[in-house]
Motif scaffolding. Structure first.
Motif, PDB file in Angstrom:
ATOM      1  N   CYS A  69      25.733  29.734   2.263  1.00  9.18           N
ATOM      2  CA  CYS A  69      25.572  28.396   2.839  1.00  9.18           C
ATOM      3  C   CYS A  69      26.922  27.826   3.276  1.00  9.18           C
ATOM      4  O   CYS A  69      27.923  27.952   2.569  1.00  9.18           O
ATOM      5  CB  CYS A  69      24.912  27.465   1.823  1.00  9.18           C
ATOM      6  N   ARG A  70      26.920  27.158   4.433  1.00  9.25           N
ATOM      7  CA  ARG A  70      28.107  26.475   4.932  1.00  9.25           C
ATOM      8  C   ARG A  70      27.752  25.010   5.168  1.00  9.25           C
ATOM      9  O   ARG A  70      26.806  24.709   5.899  1.00  9.25           O
ATOM     10  CB  ARG A  70      28.606  27.123   6.233  1.00  9.25           C
ATOM     11  N   PRO A  71      28.489  24.088   4.557  1.00  9.41           N
ATOM     12  CA  PRO A  71      28.156  22.666   4.687  1.00  9.41           C
ATOM     13  C   PRO A  71      28.181  22.198   6.137  1.00  9.41           C
ATOM     14  O   PRO A  71      28.981  22.669   6.946  1.00  9.41           O
ATOM     15  CB  PRO A  71      29.242  21.971   3.860  1.00  9.41           C
ATOM     16  N   SER A  72      27.305  21.255   6.449  1.00  6.41           N
ATOM     17  CA  SER A  72      27.235  20.676   7.787  1.00  6.41           C
ATOM     18  C   SER A  72      28.130  19.448   7.855  1.00  6.41           C
ATOM     19  O   SER A  72      28.624  18.941   6.833  1.00  6.41           O
ATOM     20  CB  SER A  72      25.794  20.278   8.098  1.00  6.41           C
ATOM     21  N   ALA A  73      28.338  18.959   9.071  1.00  5.69           N
ATOM     22  CA  ALA A  73      29.121  17.732   9.249  1.00  5.69           C
ATOM     23  C   ALA A  73      28.420  16.542   8.604  1.00  5.69           C
ATOM     24  O   ALA A  73      29.061  15.612   8.124  1.00  5.69           O
ATOM     25  CB  ALA A  73      29.344  17.476  10.737  1.00  5.69           C
ATOM     26  N   GLU A  74      27.082  16.592   8.578  1.00  4.91           N
ATOM     27  CA  GLU A  74      26.316  15.492   7.968  1.00  4.91           C
ATOM     28  C   GLU A  74      26.426  15.504   6.453  1.00  4.91           C
ATOM     29  O   GLU A  74      26.457  14.447   5.816  1.00  4.91           O
ATOM     30  CB  GLU A  74      24.849  15.608   8.376  1.00  4.91           C
ATOM     31  N   HIS A  75      26.486  16.687   5.858  1.00 11.53           N
ATOM     32  CA  HIS A  75      26.587  16.824   4.400  1.00 11.53           C
ATOM     33  C   HIS A  75      27.743  17.762   4.070  1.00 11.53           C
ATOM     34  O   HIS A  75      27.534  18.927   3.704  1.00 11.53           O
ATOM     35  CB  HIS A  75      25.277  17.362   3.821  1.00 11.53           C
ATOM     36  N   PRO A  76      28.963  17.277   4.161  1.00 10.65           N
ATOM     37  CA  PRO A  76      30.130  18.164   4.004  1.00 10.65           C
ATOM     38  C   PRO A  76      30.414  18.612   2.587  1.00 10.65           C
ATOM     39  O   PRO A  76      31.097  19.612   2.384  1.00 10.65           O
ATOM     40  CB  PRO A  76      31.283  17.315   4.546  1.00 10.65           C
ATOM     41  N   GLU A  77      29.907  17.882   1.591  1.00 17.73           N
ATOM     42  CA  GLU A  77      30.172  18.259   0.203  1.00 17.73           C
ATOM     43  C   GLU A  77      28.973  18.996  -0.394  1.00 17.73           C
ATOM     44  O   GLU A  77      27.850  18.484  -0.358  1.00 17.73           O
ATOM     45  CB  GLU A  77      30.487  17.039  -0.669  1.00 17.73           C
ATOM     46  N   PRO A  78      29.177  20.175  -0.952  1.00 17.70           N
ATOM     47  CA  PRO A  78      28.088  20.855  -1.663  1.00 17.70           C
ATOM     48  C   PRO A  78      27.731  20.101  -2.935  1.00 17.70           C
ATOM     49  O   PRO A  78      28.540  19.320  -3.461  1.00 17.70           O
ATOM     50  CB  PRO A  78      28.679  22.227  -1.976  1.00 17.70           C
ATOM     51  N   VAL A  79      26.532  20.339  -3.420  1.00 20.06           N
ATOM     52  CA  VAL A  79      26.038  19.678  -4.634  1.00 20.06           C
ATOM     53  C   VAL A  79      25.986  20.688  -5.774  1.00 20.06           C
ATOM     54  O   VAL A  79      25.434  21.773  -5.619  1.00 20.06           O
ATOM     55  CB  VAL A  79      24.639  19.076  -4.404  1.00 20.06           C
ATOM     56  N   VAL A  80      26.582  20.322  -6.909  1.00 16.03           N
ATOM     57  CA  VAL A  80      26.563  21.160  -8.108  1.00 16.03           C
ATOM     58  C   VAL A  80      25.735  20.444  -9.173  1.00 16.03           C
ATOM     59  O   VAL A  80      26.009  19.290  -9.507  1.00 16.03           O
ATOM     60  CB  VAL A  80      27.983  21.433  -8.635  1.00 16.03           C
ATOM     61  N   MET A  81      24.736  21.139  -9.728  1.00 16.70           N
ATOM     62  CA  MET A  81      23.819  20.533 -10.693  1.00 16.70           C
ATOM     63  C   MET A  81      23.923  21.216 -12.050  1.00 16.70           C
ATOM     64  O   MET A  81      24.069  22.440 -12.132  1.00 16.70           O
ATOM     65  CB  MET A  81      22.383  20.627 -10.175  1.00 16.70           C
ATOM     66  N   LEU A  82      23.838  20.396 -13.116  1.00 21.62           N
ATOM     67  CA  LEU A  82      23.891  20.906 -14.484  1.00 21.62           C
ATOM     68  C   LEU A  82      22.681  20.419 -15.262  1.00 21.62           C
ATOM     69  O   LEU A  82      22.422  19.205 -15.318  1.00 21.62           O
ATOM     70  CB  LEU A  82      25.165  20.456 -15.199  1.00 21.62           C
ATOM     71  N   PRO A  83      21.919  21.315 -15.882  1.00 21.58           N
ATOM     72  CA  PRO A  83      20.742  20.917 -16.660  1.00 21.58           C
ATOM     73  C   PRO A  83      21.123  20.312 -18.007  1.00 21.58           C
ATOM     74  O   PRO A  83      22.276  20.341 -18.425  1.00 21.58           O
ATOM     75  CB  PRO A  83      19.986  22.235 -16.843  1.00 21.58           C
TER      76      PRO A  83
END
Length: 321
Positions: A69-83
């Motif tokens: 995956c490569r971030p788009s200009a609309e969503h430049p920051e990736p999301v990291v999730m922790l359970p």
């Protein structure tokens, strides 16, 4: 003698019809590639999928950990999730990961704090400081893969506390744009008074020793009287500047108690009590994972939406714990 119609006039209807056919053909041919390239939307999971994934797919969930995956200009920051504690990413994010991916985010999730007792499924048992180090390495991997300068964090329960240690004690705040905590245990819990009573009876030291021997120190460290919790806030009760913080709390939480202690203090903090926006939402601590208003609030926070955002009150989460 009959008048002969000029040949050019006879051709006009024919040419007009040809032009319409050509325009129609161009329209369909232009639309065809867009339809062919459209990525099918992922289906959001619910409780049945979460139960199934807990056992059969603890380390994978649709929408997460696509390293191409490569971030788009609309969503430049990736999301990291922790359970949260005792959970894994396969179960905790069956609803969230597909929605984020469908919205165009690069989505990643981490299982952390595993010990031999975890059996590859039960997270958050190991020492929380070690879990924070695991998060640090994972975020660096995500940043290197995506080329982004920062990530967004979503954490449920202990999944909200571990990033807080990382941001406050390990300099992780400079790598974070937005933080969203669902019922985070950052300030610890008195377990409805049990932890406080244990401290008064001098039992917490014994329980801490037992948790270290039994290999689940990450659980006991979430009490409000633990060394981990006290050290987290020893240098002040505010969060580091830089990230934008959002906390979602439910009045029906019986795990991280009192629920109001989940709130954060700082210059860019939004503490949301779910029932202030949706009074009939009785989602408990665990139920935030499939609570649609919670997810709507999360999406608004990640998108820098309005601070007075009000979710549509529907599809409430489990009334559990």
């Amino acid at each position: 003698m009959p008048v002969t119609e000029p040949s050019s006039r006879k051709l006009r209807p024919v040419l007009s019809a040809a032009a319409v056919c050509a325009a129609t053909a161009l329209t369909f041919s232009a639309a065809a590639p867009a339809q062919a390239d459209e990525t099918p939307k992922l289906r959001e999971g619910g409780v049945p999928e979460a139960l199934w994934n807990y056992v059969s797919s603890p380390g994978a969930v649709p929408g997460a950990n696509d390293w191409s995956c490569r971030p788009s200009a609309e969503h430049p920051e990736p999301v990291v999730m922790l359970p949260g504690t005792f959970f894994n990413l396969g179960a905790n994010f069956v609803k969230t990961a597909p929605r984020l991916k469908n919205a165009g985010y690069c989505v990643y999730a981490l299982n952390y704090g595993h010990t031999p007792l975890s059996l590859g499924r039960v997270g958050g048992l190991g020492p929380n400081r070690e879990s924070a180090a695991q998060l640090d390495a994972f975020v660096d991997k995500v940043l290197a893969s995506t080329g982004s300068a920062k990530v967004n964090i979503i954490g449920h329960s202990l999944g909200g506390s571990v990033p807080m240690w990382w941001m406050k004690k390990m300099g992780g705040a400079r790598k974070v744009d937005k933080y969203v905590g669902w019922a985070p245990s950052s300030h610890g819990t008195n377990l409805n008074g049990i932890a406080d009573l244990g401290t008064e009876l001098n039992l917490m030291g014994f329980l801490t020793h037992l948790s270290n021997v039994a290999r689940f120190p990450g659980v006991i460290e979430q009490t409000n009287t633990s060394d981990y919790t006290r050290e987290m806030w020893a240098d002040g009760d505010t969060v580091p500047d830089g990230p934008r913080y959002t906390v979602v709390m439910t009045k029906y939480d019986t795990v991280v108690t009192p629920y109001a202690t989940q709130a954060l203090k700082g210059t860019d903090v939004d503490n949301v009590v779910l029932q202030d926006l949706c009074p009939t939402d009785r989602a408990g601590h665990m139920g935030l994972f499939n609570d649609d208003p919670t997810l709507q609030i999360t999406m608004n926070a990640l998108a820098d939406g309005p601070s007075d955002f009000r979710p549509v009150c529907r599809d409430f989460g489990l009334q559990l714990l």
